[in-house]
Design an enzyme around this catalytic site. Structure first.
Site, PDB file in Angstrom:
ATOM      1  N   HIS A 196      -2.333  -1.997   3.804  1.00  0.00           N
ATOM      2  CA  HIS A 196      -1.260  -1.314   3.065  1.00  0.00           C
ATOM      3  C   HIS A 196      -1.786   0.062   2.683  1.00  0.00           C
ATOM      4  CE1 HIS A 196       2.559  -1.155   1.135  1.00  0.00           C
ATOM      5  NE2 HIS A 196       2.020  -0.781  -0.011  1.00  0.00           N
ATOM      6  N   HIS A 197      -1.093   1.103   3.095  1.00  0.00           N
ATOM      7  CA  HIS A 197      -1.696   2.435   3.079  1.00  0.00           C
ATOM      8  C   HIS A 197      -0.952   3.396   2.177  1.00  0.00           C
ATOM      9  CE1 HIS A 197      -2.958   0.329   6.754  1.00  0.00           C
ATOM     10  NE2 HIS A 197      -4.117   0.932   6.510  1.00  0.00           N
TER      11      HIS A 197
ATOM     12  N   ASP B 152       2.697  -2.981  -3.052  1.00  0.00           N
ATOM     13  CA  ASP B 152       2.415  -1.787  -3.866  1.00  0.00           C
ATOM     14  C   ASP B 152       1.776  -2.179  -5.190  1.00  0.00           C
ATOM     15  OD1 ASP B 152       3.653   0.083  -1.976  1.00  0.00           O
ATOM     16  OD2 ASP B 152       5.480  -1.002  -2.503  1.00  0.00           O
TER      17      ASP B 152
ATOM     18  N   GLU C 236      -7.205  -0.356   3.838  1.00  0.00           N
ATOM     19  CA  GLU C 236      -7.406  -0.946   5.168  1.00  0.00           C
ATOM     20  C   GLU C 236      -7.565  -2.462   5.053  1.00  0.00           C
ATOM     21  OE1 GLU C 236      -6.680   0.583   7.640  1.00  0.00           O
ATOM     22  OE2 GLU C 236      -7.687  -0.312   9.360  1.00  0.00           O
TER      23      GLU C 236
ATOM     24  N   GLU D 240      15.866  -2.228   3.524  1.00  0.00           N
ATOM     25  CA  GLU D 240      16.485  -1.595   4.696  1.00  0.00           C
ATOM     26  C   GLU D 240      15.730  -0.345   5.127  1.00  0.00           C
ATOM     27  OE1 GLU D 240      19.695  -2.423   6.234  1.00  0.00           O
ATOM     28  OE2 GLU D 240      19.182  -4.326   5.286  1.00  0.00           O
TER      29      GLU D 240
ATOM     30  N   HIS E 271       6.901   0.679   3.564  1.00  0.00           N
ATOM     31  CA  HIS E 271       7.833   1.126   4.608  1.00  0.00           C
ATOM     32  C   HIS E 271       8.631  -0.040   5.177  1.00  0.00           C
ATOM     33  CE1 HIS E 271       4.300   4.046   4.810  1.00  0.00           C
ATOM     34  NE2 HIS E 271       5.269   4.679   4.192  1.00  0.00           N
TER      35      HIS E 271
END
Ligand code: H2B
Length: 101
Positions: free
Chosen positions: A58-59, A88, A54, A80, A76
């Site tokens: 980035h989840h 990450d 949170e 593209e 996500h």
């Protein structure tokens, strides 16, 4: 907002820095499985990761059964159709920090 997707060189560096993680989804994600002693430990870990996620906006995608937690990281908004990015790498580093401390 699109985020730059990692090149194959950057992905290789990510895996070198985080050897416990493996590539998944045709190179678009990394995954690591954590095994704890019981559900309480697993949930405690997930709670800590949730707070980090949170804070970083980035989840993770994850799957929990009792003492096992499978974590998958992908961005996500990268490329593209999604892929690996600096986001990450940052979250993987933070998660690894929880485990080794
Ligand atoms: N998490 C992940 N794993 N990938 C994303 O692209 C992403 C996210 N985007 N968390 C964030 C939230 C975005 O939707 C918000 C609006 O910043």
């Amino acid at each position: 907002m699109p985020i730059p997707e990692f090149t194959s060189e950057e992905t290789a560096e990510l895996l070198q820095a985080h050897p416990a993680w493996s590539l998944a989804r045709n190179g678009k994600a990394i995954t690591r499985t954590f095994q704890f002693g019981d559900f309480s430990e697993a949930w405690g870990f997930m709670s800590r990761v949730a707070l980090l996620a949170e804070a970083q906006d980035h989840h993770p995608e994850w799957f929990n059964v009792y003492a096992k937690v499978e974590v998958t990281l992908t961005t996500h908004d990268a490329g593209e159709t999604g892929g690996l990015s600096q986001r990450d790498a940052k979250l993987a580093r933070a998660i690894d920090g929880i485990i080794s401390n």
